[in-house]
Motif scaffolding. Structure first.
Motif, PDB file in Angstrom:
ATOM      1  N   LEU A   1       4.577   1.640 -10.503  1.00  0.00           N
ATOM      2  CA  LEU A   1       3.476   0.999 -11.228  1.00  0.00           C
ATOM      3  C   LEU A   1       3.485  -0.502 -11.013  1.00  0.00           C
ATOM      4  O   LEU A   1       2.432  -1.146 -10.957  1.00  0.00           O
ATOM      5  CB  LEU A   1       3.593   1.319 -12.723  1.00  0.00           C
ATOM      6  N   ASN A   2       4.665  -1.093 -10.877  1.00  0.00           N
ATOM      7  CA  ASN A   2       4.780  -2.527 -10.654  1.00  0.00           C
ATOM      8  C   ASN A   2       4.179  -2.909  -9.306  1.00  0.00           C
ATOM      9  O   ASN A   2       3.452  -3.908  -9.188  1.00  0.00           O
ATOM     10  CB  ASN A   2       6.259  -2.929 -10.707  1.00  0.00           C
ATOM     11  N   VAL A   3       4.451  -2.120  -8.289  1.00  0.00           N
ATOM     12  CA  VAL A   3       3.872  -2.349  -6.965  1.00  0.00           C
ATOM     13  C   VAL A   3       2.368  -2.126  -6.996  1.00  0.00           C
ATOM     14  O   VAL A   3       1.605  -2.867  -6.369  1.00  0.00           O
ATOM     15  CB  VAL A   3       4.547  -1.421  -5.931  1.00  0.00           C
ATOM     16  N   ARG A   4       1.939  -1.106  -7.748  1.00  0.00           N
ATOM     17  CA  ARG A   4       0.497  -0.856  -7.850  1.00  0.00           C
ATOM     18  C   ARG A   4      -0.227  -2.030  -8.502  1.00  0.00           C
ATOM     19  O   ARG A   4      -1.343  -2.379  -8.122  1.00  0.00           O
ATOM     20  CB  ARG A   4       0.235   0.432  -8.645  1.00  0.00           C
ATOM     21  N   GLY A   5       0.433  -2.656  -9.485  1.00  0.00           N
ATOM     22  CA  GLY A   5      -0.161  -3.826 -10.120  1.00  0.00           C
ATOM     23  C   GLY A   5      -0.378  -4.954  -9.132  1.00  0.00           C
ATOM     24  O   GLY A   5      -1.433  -5.605  -9.119  1.00  0.00           O
TER      25      GLY A   5
ATOM     26  N   MET B   1       0.814  -1.211   0.000  1.00  0.00           N
ATOM     27  CA  MET B   1       0.000   0.000   0.000  1.00  0.00           C
ATOM     28  C   MET B   1       0.853   1.269   0.000  1.00  0.00           C
ATOM     29  O   MET B   1       0.553   2.229  -0.717  1.00  0.00           O
ATOM     30  CB  MET B   1      -0.936  -0.005   1.209  1.00  0.00           C
ATOM     31  N   ALA B   2       1.926   1.286   0.792  1.00  0.00           N
ATOM     32  CA  ALA B   2       2.717   2.507   0.937  1.00  0.00           C
ATOM     33  C   ALA B   2       3.400   2.922  -0.358  1.00  0.00           C
ATOM     34  O   ALA B   2       3.525   4.108  -0.651  1.00  0.00           O
ATOM     35  CB  ALA B   2       3.750   2.319   2.045  1.00  0.00           C
ATOM     36  N   ASP B   3       3.854   1.936  -1.172  1.00  0.00           N
ATOM     37  CA  ASP B   3       4.629   2.248  -2.374  1.00  0.00           C
ATOM     38  C   ASP B   3       3.803   2.222  -3.661  1.00  0.00           C
ATOM     39  O   ASP B   3       4.356   2.410  -4.741  1.00  0.00           O
ATOM     40  CB  ASP B   3       5.790   1.249  -2.521  1.00  0.00           C
ATOM     41  N   ARG B   4       2.500   1.992  -3.560  1.00  0.00           N
ATOM     42  CA  ARG B   4       1.709   1.780  -4.772  1.00  0.00           C
ATOM     43  C   ARG B   4       1.620   3.026  -5.648  1.00  0.00           C
ATOM     44  O   ARG B   4       1.429   2.928  -6.866  1.00  0.00           O
ATOM     45  CB  ARG B   4       0.313   1.287  -4.413  1.00  0.00           C
ATOM     46  N   LYS B   5       1.761   4.231  -5.050  1.00  0.00           N
ATOM     47  CA  LYS B   5       1.640   5.466  -5.831  1.00  0.00           C
ATOM     48  C   LYS B   5       2.958   5.847  -6.505  1.00  0.00           C
ATOM     49  O   LYS B   5       2.967   6.691  -7.410  1.00  0.00           O
ATOM     50  CB  LYS B   5       1.176   6.614  -4.926  1.00  0.00           C
ATOM     51  N   ASN B   6       4.043   5.234  -6.077  1.00  0.00           N
ATOM     52  CA  ASN B   6       5.357   5.585  -6.621  1.00  0.00           C
ATOM     53  C   ASN B   6       5.894   4.576  -7.618  1.00  0.00           C
ATOM     54  O   ASN B   6       6.858   4.859  -8.321  1.00  0.00           O
ATOM     55  CB  ASN B   6       6.368   5.729  -5.460  1.00  0.00           C
TER      56      ASN B   6
END
Length: 398
Positions: A245-249, A238-243
């Motif tokens: 795109l791979n984490v957001r996926g 959750m913390a890195d999802r905005k920074n």
């Protein structure tokens, strides 16, 4: 060229040379500033073997031979290129200078790597448990959800591998490193998620024609466990999802699976009370539609990055306006901005500065501001006098 403290004719030290040699700053091997004009190096060559008059000078000679010239920024080499536009013979570049700023490959280990490892391990364990209970209870819904969760594990492993690859150092063949693997992983993750959702839709449509009884108690317990597993691991990202795109996926994928499990719980509870077997496929279709809506932005952004579109968080016009407002700049052309990875961006641009000399401070400040204002960490700036028309100046020329 005459070295400081050395006679121009016979090479013997002049008075005061010893003290001058001893007081001169000692720089580590390999740290140098070059003046390229036909590949001639300014400075003082220790490889010619002249004598030093002091112990400090002798100590300095214990280092591998290298040239000393006036030093500027102690982090990279400053280059002064002279010559005609378009000429590259003998390292004689066009009448411009290149500035590279703010790109450091020595990153700290990101928390996302640990999150990928935990998420993949926990979800794989849950897939095995879900498949076992699906077989014992005769629930096709649980088996189908186990298969869908297996796609989560594959997506997490893919994203994990890309995050690890993106940290590898560049090589002569892969000069930008492996950062774009994170873009490909995000694209693959979006496609896997859409394919998995397509499987849910097909299964739900089939259930309308042949509704199957399910052991609602077992299904609800396992689905509740699935909510905890998927939502819990999603929080790791959750913390890195905005920074990134791979984490957001990965985050979207896991939240979507938590929603699927929640839908299974709700449907099983209502079916246990009412006996409405048709409710299971209806809920599945609603959830599938929500997943597709949430995945579309991920797919769009990952395709754009793969196609070198300007990253969504960077305003091209604002960057151009900033560069045009830099001191002495009369024209900005051949501006390109693209993503090196899901977290790093790069820029190349030509700046016309009539009559301006080589200015390392100008380049360093410009690169620093690009990083601070627009999060562009790798900038290559070509400065021109404007006396010769640049072939890349027209907007339609790539």
């Amino acid at each position: 060229m005459t070295a400081p403290g050395q006679d121009q004719h016979d090479g013997k030290p002049t008075p005061g040379a010893a003290s001058e040699e001893a007081s001169r700053p000692v720089f580590p091997p390999g740290h140098e500033t070059h003046n390229h004009a036909g590949h001639n190096h300014a400075g003082h060559d220790h490889g010619t073997g002249h004598a030093h008059a002091t112990p400090a000078a002798a100590k300095r000679d214990s280092h591998p031979p290298h040239d000393h010239a006036p030093h500027g920024d102690h982090g990279h080499d400053d280059h002064d290129h002279g010559g005609a536009e378009g000429s590259h013979s003998g390292h004689d570049h066009s009448g411009h200078s290149h500035g590279h700023g703010g790109h450091n490959h020595a990153h700290a280990v990101p928390s996302s790597l640990r999150a990928f490892a935990i998420g993949a391990s926990v979800n794989f364990g849950f897939v095995i448990i879900e498949a076992i209970f699906g077989l014992l209870s005769g629930s096709l819904a649980l088996l189908a959800d186990a298969g869908h969760n297996l796609s989560d594990v594959l997506g997490l492993l893919l994203a994990w591998g890309a995050a690890w690859l993106s940290r590898r150092a560049p090589s002569p063949r892969r000069t930008f490193g492996y950062g774009r693997s994170s873009i490909l992983a995000a694209l693959a993750n979006a496609m896997i998620l859409l394919l998995g959702t397509g499987g849910i839709i097909i299964e739900a449509i089939g259930r309308f024609g042949e509704p199957a009884p399910i052991q609602t108690g077992v299904v609800m317990i396992v689905a509740l466990a699935g909510i905890g597993v998927n939502f819990g691991t999603a929080m790791l990202f959750m913390a890195d999802r905005k920074n990134d795109l791979n984490v957001r996926g990965a985050f979207v994928h896991l939240v979507a699976d938590a929603a699927v499990s929640l839908g299974v719980v709700v449907a099983a509870a209502v079916i246990a009370v009412t006996g409405w077997l048709w409710l299971d496929p209806v809920v599945s279709l609603i959830i599938a539609a929500a997943i597709i809506a949430g995945t579309w932005a991920l797919l769009r952004d990952s395709v754009n990055l793969a196609m070198d579109v300007v990253p969504s968080g960077i305003d091209h016009a604002a960057v151009e306006a900033f560069l045009a407002g830099r001191p002495g700049v009369s024209e900005v052309h051949d501006l390109h901005i693209w993503g090196l990875s899901t977290t790093d961006s790069a820029l190349t641009v030509h700046l016309v500065r009539p009559g301006a000399a080589l200015d390392d401070a100008f380049l360093a400040e410009t690169c620093a501001e690009l990083k601070i204002r627009f999060k562009i960490g790798h900038a290559a700036i070509q400065v021109e006098n404007g006396t010769i028309p640049c072939a890349l100046a027209p907007a339609h020329v790539i």
